[in-house]
Enzyme design. Structure first.
Site, PDB file in Angstrom:
ATOM      1  N   CYS A 129       0.840  -1.205   0.000  1.00  0.00           N
ATOM      2  CA  CYS A 129       0.000   0.000   0.000  1.00  0.00           C
ATOM      3  C   CYS A 129       0.876   1.256   0.000  1.00  0.00           C
ATOM      4  O   CYS A 129       1.562   1.526  -0.969  1.00  0.00           O
ATOM      5  CB  CYS A 129      -0.951  -0.003   1.192  1.00  0.00           C
ATOM      6  SG  CYS A 129      -1.975  -1.473   1.343  1.00  0.00           S
ATOM      7  N   ASP A 174     -10.364  -1.894  -5.806  1.00  0.00           N
ATOM      8  CA  ASP A 174      -9.364  -1.011  -5.220  1.00  0.00           C
ATOM      9  C   ASP A 174      -9.641   0.413  -5.686  1.00  0.00           C
ATOM     10  O   ASP A 174      -9.526   0.718  -6.873  1.00  0.00           O
ATOM     11  CB  ASP A 174      -7.964  -1.448  -5.649  1.00  0.00           C
ATOM     12  CG  ASP A 174      -6.857  -0.833  -4.808  1.00  0.00           C
ATOM     13  OD1 ASP A 174      -7.047   0.288  -4.312  1.00  0.00           O
ATOM     14  OD2 ASP A 174      -5.805  -1.478  -4.652  1.00  0.00           O
ATOM     15  N   HIS A 206      -8.429  -3.792  -1.631  1.00  0.00           N
ATOM     16  CA  HIS A 206      -7.184  -3.120  -1.252  1.00  0.00           C
ATOM     17  C   HIS A 206      -6.746  -3.566   0.143  1.00  0.00           C
ATOM     18  O   HIS A 206      -7.539  -3.576   1.083  1.00  0.00           O
ATOM     19  CB  HIS A 206      -7.406  -1.603  -1.264  1.00  0.00           C
ATOM     20  CG  HIS A 206      -6.181  -0.808  -0.992  1.00  0.00           C
ATOM     21  ND1 HIS A 206      -5.266  -0.489  -1.974  1.00  0.00           N
ATOM     22  CD2 HIS A 206      -5.698  -0.270   0.160  1.00  0.00           C
ATOM     23  CE1 HIS A 206      -4.284   0.212  -1.450  1.00  0.00           C
ATOM     24  NE2 HIS A 206      -4.518   0.363  -0.149  1.00  0.00           N
TER      25      HIS A 206
END
Length: 238
Positions: A129, A174, A206
């Site tokens: 991330c 996402d 995500h």
């Protein structure tokens, strides 16, 4: 994730870090010839990221996680009304930003620690991330191969500037690494000519490579396969 971390909490400069090294039962042991640097998501150093570091160590790679947030990660369970953008700009206390200007020196220090103090010859970098952006930004500081999982905020010029083998795990759903960003990333990676791969994992969101619900078969499969994707990438390109 399930399990108890077995690595060691250390300091790299003034920053918290977690170091995991291959044990006697590791499937391989590259010593300090080859290592992995994990640049974590906004939750930072916690049980799940530590266990992932331990997994890399069990596959032969000395592995370091560095605290990118100067002691100010986001709690796993965010408080109601939490403002991510305010946190990024100023931190929780208003004077501890998590911008590139603040994070870049921390990454540089971690790479220097591995290269100079640990004697690492080949370095793989993992960005989950938030951390993916800083893998891309620090190619020139000594990263030999990279892996992103559901990357956040990576600019097109940063991706194009990563002149090394790169593997990406993408989530089906996402809002940050969107379908459009994924397709644009494919164009950039194909054009720059270095080895690359992008795997899309169905029925995922995500963050799945770090924070999956392991009681759900599709999520557990995706998380495990994303880790194997990273390990086999480093086995091939480091």
């Amino acid at each position: 994730m399930w399990g108890t971390p077995v690595g060691t909490s250390i300091k790299v400069g003034k920053h918290d870090a977690y170091l995991s090294t291959p044990g006697a039962d590791a499937t391989a042991n590259h010593g300090t010839e080859k290592a992995v640097l994990i640049l974590p998501d906004v939750i930072g150093i916690w049980q799940n990221s530590q266990l992932i570091a331990d997994q890399f160590a069990a596959n032969g790679y000395t592995t370091l996680i560095i605290d990118l947030f100067n002691g100010d990660p986001i709690p796993l369970n965010r408080p109601e009304g939490f403002d991510l953008w305010k946190w990024l700009a100023n931190g929780s206390t208003g004077d501890n930003p998590h911008t590139a200007e603040a994070v870049d020196p921390i990454v540089e220090e971690a790479i220097k620690f591995l290269r100079q103090e640990k004697g690492v010859k080949k370095l793989g970098a993992v960005g989950y991330c938030f951390g993916a952006k800083y893998v891309a930004r620090h190619y020139k500081d000594g990263i030999d191969a990279g892996y992103f999982a559901h990357p956040s905020f990576v600019e097109e010029d940063e991706l194009a500037g990563f002149k090394a083998p790169l593997s990406i795990s993408a989530a089906e759903s996402d809002t940050i690494f969107t379908v459009e960003k994924r397709h644009k990333s494919e164009e950039i990676l194909a054009k720059k000519g270095d080895p690359y791969q992008i795997y899309l994992y169905g029925q995922t969101e995500h963050g799945f490579a770090v924070r999956s619900d392991l009681s759900i078969a599709a999520q557990r499969y995706a998380k495990e396969q994303a880790f194997l994707q990273a390990v086999t990438w480093f086995d091939s390109w480091l």
